[in-house]
Design a protein around this motif. Structure first.
Motif, mmCIF file in Angstrom:
data_model
loop_
_atom_site.group_PDB
_atom_site.id
_atom_site.type_symbol
_atom_site.label_atom_id
_atom_site.label_comp_id
_atom_site.label_asym_id
_atom_site.label_seq_id
_atom_site.Cartn_x
_atom_site.Cartn_y
_atom_site.Cartn_z
ATOM 1 N N ILE A 20 0.870 -1.181 0.000
ATOM 2 C CA ILE A 20 0.000 0.000 0.000
ATOM 3 C C ILE A 20 0.902 1.225 0.000
ATOM 4 O O ILE A 20 1.884 1.293 0.760
ATOM 5 N N PHE A 21 0.571 2.189 -0.846
ATOM 6 C CA PHE A 21 1.279 3.467 -0.814
ATOM 7 C C PHE A 21 0.276 4.547 -0.435
ATOM 8 O O PHE A 21 -0.770 4.692 -1.070
ATOM 9 N N ILE A 22 0.597 5.286 0.634
ATOM 10 C CA ILE A 22 -0.245 6.401 1.059
ATOM 11 C C ILE A 22 0.475 7.685 0.682
ATOM 12 O O ILE A 22 1.482 8.051 1.291
ATOM 13 N N GLY A 23 -0.027 8.353 -0.363
ATOM 14 C CA GLY A 23 0.559 9.601 -0.826
ATOM 15 C C GLY A 23 -0.253 10.780 -0.329
ATOM 16 O O GLY A 23 -1.488 10.770 -0.405
ATOM 17 N N CYS A 24 0.414 11.781 0.176
ATOM 18 C CA CYS A 24 -0.261 12.914 0.798
ATOM 19 C C CYS A 24 0.247 14.222 0.180
ATOM 20 O O CYS A 24 1.455 14.429 0.045
ATOM 21 N N THR A 25 -0.664 15.074 -0.216
ATOM 22 C CA THR A 25 -0.348 16.391 -0.758
ATOM 23 C C THR A 25 -0.977 17.446 0.143
ATOM 24 O O THR A 25 -2.195 17.442 0.338
ATOM 25 N N ILE A 26 -0.150 18.336 0.691
ATOM 26 C CA ILE A 26 -0.633 19.423 1.543
ATOM 27 C C ILE A 26 -0.158 20.747 0.959
ATOM 28 O O ILE A 26 1.018 20.899 0.614
ATOM 29 N N ASN A 27 -1.063 21.695 0.855
ATOM 30 C CA ASN A 27 -0.729 23.013 0.353
ATOM 31 C C ASN A 27 0.409 23.605 1.180
ATOM 32 O O ASN A 27 0.317 23.699 2.401
ATOM 33 N N HIS A 28 1.495 23.999 0.490
ATOM 34 C CA HIS A 28 2.702 24.449 1.203
ATOM 35 C C HIS A 28 2.499 25.795 1.891
ATOM 36 O O HIS A 28 3.233 26.148 2.822
ATOM 37 N N THR A 29 1.524 26.577 1.459
ATOM 38 C CA THR A 29 1.227 27.827 2.151
ATOM 39 C C THR A 29 0.596 27.559 3.509
ATOM 40 O O THR A 29 0.673 28.389 4.415
ATOM 41 N N VAL A 30 0.009 26.395 3.678
ATOM 42 C CA VAL A 30 -0.626 26.016 4.943
ATOM 43 C C VAL A 30 0.358 25.379 5.914
ATOM 44 O O VAL A 30 0.273 25.579 7.130
ATOM 45 N N ALA A 31 1.338 24.620 5.400
ATOM 46 C CA ALA A 31 2.190 23.819 6.280
ATOM 47 C C ALA A 31 3.580 23.652 5.691
ATOM 48 O O ALA A 31 3.749 23.595 4.468
ATOM 49 N N ASP A 32 4.570 23.560 6.570
ATOM 50 C CA ASP A 32 5.931 23.207 6.167
ATOM 51 C C ASP A 32 6.164 21.728 6.459
ATOM 52 O O ASP A 32 5.230 20.997 6.806
ATOM 53 N N GLY A 33 7.415 21.279 6.309
ATOM 54 C CA GLY A 33 7.704 19.871 6.512
ATOM 55 C C GLY A 33 7.396 19.384 7.918
ATOM 56 O O GLY A 33 6.864 18.282 8.108
ATOM 57 N N SER A 34 7.721 20.191 8.918
ATOM 58 C CA SER A 34 7.440 19.795 10.305
ATOM 59 C C SER A 34 5.946 19.600 10.520
ATOM 60 O O SER A 34 5.513 18.616 11.139
ATOM 61 N N SER A 35 5.140 20.534 10.006
ATOM 62 C CA SER A 35 3.692 20.432 10.161
ATOM 63 C C SER A 35 3.117 19.286 9.331
ATOM 64 O O SER A 35 2.157 18.630 9.748
#
Length: 444
Positions: A163-178
């Motif tokens: 299983i591969f779980i790929g996640c895309t988060i808007n970079h204006t909302v969060a950085d790598g730590s978040s």
């Protein structure tokens, strides 16, 4: 290699939306990323084995999908920005401000199948196979499109044995730590926890006396629709053991008679020197090494580790190509050490104040000139993401923000090891593969 077959696509909202009127203004650290791509990271897992050791039927995998949707919905209760959208306010002085409207419009959830693709097909090739990019949602969507596009999208791709779980988060909302804070939290909820070990701190932090919301000039059509098209690139993951990294650190410090050089500074300098050797540049050509420096630990009185948002600053080492190659590992690592050291609280505060007075948005064209750029961190908790069927076996990134020189740093699967995912030209990567100095420290 096989194509991806879409099974379903749906919207997932927070299960218990408690703050329907929550508005989160954006900081300079957030806003400067409006014209680049989202963060895209994903984890590869072995497929769960049913208790009776029989073949995993589609109905059983559907139960996994339903469980992940339910746990994602409960996780969004703690991360309301991720189920919201951007909203804008235009002002009379030809400026615009943006904020996150935590309206629970929903995150996107995709279930897909990569038929005939196995775990071995992903992790055994020397170069990362292109199909990995198909494991991520919202490819090609830039951050400013968050007014209409989801700020979070997840794709769960079923492989033959994984299983591969790929996640895309808007970079204006969060950085790598978040990003990894959210991923870690989702895995906790998936394992059955009723509350998070580290709840996020949602309130954005601003330098005192900052006028909120922060205004930026109206975005032009050229800014919004100009697309950066990278040349032909390949990706390879280089694995460095804890022991080999320790040797590089000792060598760098010994060369210049100090103990200042950190393990990461020695490793990245070692990698940079090999990349420059194999780009065959003019020795007098000025080149840059840029790395993202975390601000949370440098603003401890103002920011805690659980701060949810962007809190990173770009630092740059500028040298001539000949210096990088000829002056030795210790000398190069010392320049990197000095660059990191100058990022004091005062420097970070000055950046935020000056950016507010004169906003400048990052574009891909401005990032890629004669530079290697390092993102991510070996300190992120990646292999602790257990959704209930065991820890991941590999991490990969999506196509967002990729260019010739993008270096992504991850912790390795073994404690203390580090993986470097390098996106470079095929010629440079081939040269590095034949670089005895580099490969002596690499475990294939």
């Amino acid at each position: 290699m096989a194509n991806i077959r879409l099974i379903s696509s749906s919207s997932v909202c927070a299960a218990n939306h408690k703050k329907p009127n929550l508005r989160i203004d954006l900081t300079p650290w957030d806003l400067q990323l409006f014209l680049v791509d989202s963060i895209q990271k994903g984890l590869l897992f072995h497929k769960p084995k049913p208790p009776d050791n029989e073949e995993l039927e589609n109905t059983n995998f559907n139960s996994i999908i339903n469980h992940l949707k339910t746990s994602l919905s409960r996780t969004l209760d703690f991360f309301p920005p991720l189920s919201g959208r951007f909203a804008t306010t235009e002002h009379d002085d030809n400026t615009v401000s943006f904020f996150i409207d935590c309206n629970n419009a929903g995150a996107e959830f995709i279930h897909a199948v990569a038929e005939g693709v196995s775990i071995a097909d992903i992790i055994e090739p020397i170069y990362v196979p292109k199909i990995v990019y198909s494991f991520f949602p919202l490819n090609g969507v830039r951050n400013h499109e968050g007014t209409s596009k989801p700020l979070l999208a997840v794709q769960v791709t079923e492989l033959v044995d994984g299983i591969f779980i790929g996640c895309t988060i808007n970079h204006t909302v969060a950085d790598g730590s978040s990003f990894w804070h959210f991923f870690n939290s989702w895995s906790e909820i998936s394992r059955g926890l009723n509350c998070l070990s580290k709840p996020p701190l949602l309130q954005r932090w601003f330098v005192r006396n900052t006028d909120c919301p922060v205004r930026i000039p109206l975005l032009t059509n050229e800014q919004l629709y100009n697309r950066f098209v990278p040349p032909l690139l390949q990706q390879r993951v280089f694995h460095f053991t804890r022991e080999n990294i320790a040797k590089l650190k000792a060598k760098a410090n010994a060369e210049i008679g100090t103990n200042k050089i950190s393990s990461l500074q020695a490793l990245l300098s070692h990698f940079w020197r090999s990349a420059i050797r194999n780009k065959h540049l003019d020795p007098n050509e000025e080149i840059n090494y840029r790395m993202l420096i975390g601000a949370r630990q440098r603003l401890q009185a103002q920011l805690q580790a659980e701060y949810f948002g962007n809190a990173v600053q770009t630092g740059t080492v500028a040298m001539k190509a000949g210096e990088v190659v000829e002056k030795g590992l210790g000398y190069v690592a010392l320049q990197m050490n000095k660059m990191v050291a100058v990022h004091t609280e005062e420097k970070l505060m000055n950046f935020l104040k000056s950016w507010t007075d004169s906003p400048k948005l990052i574009t891909m064209d401005s990032v890629v000139t004669n530079a290697l750029v390092t993102s991510s961190s070996p300190r992120f908790n990646i292999y602790g993401n257990d959704f209930g069927w065991g820890k991941p076996i590999a991490v990969r990134s999506g196509p967002g923000n990729k260019f010739d020189g993008k270096i992504t740093v991850f912790p390795g699967e073994e404690e203390g090891s580090v993986d470097i995912e390098a996106c470079l030209s095929p010629e440079t990567l081939q040269g590095m593969a034949n670089d005895a100095d580099l490969m002596e420290a690499v475990i294939n």
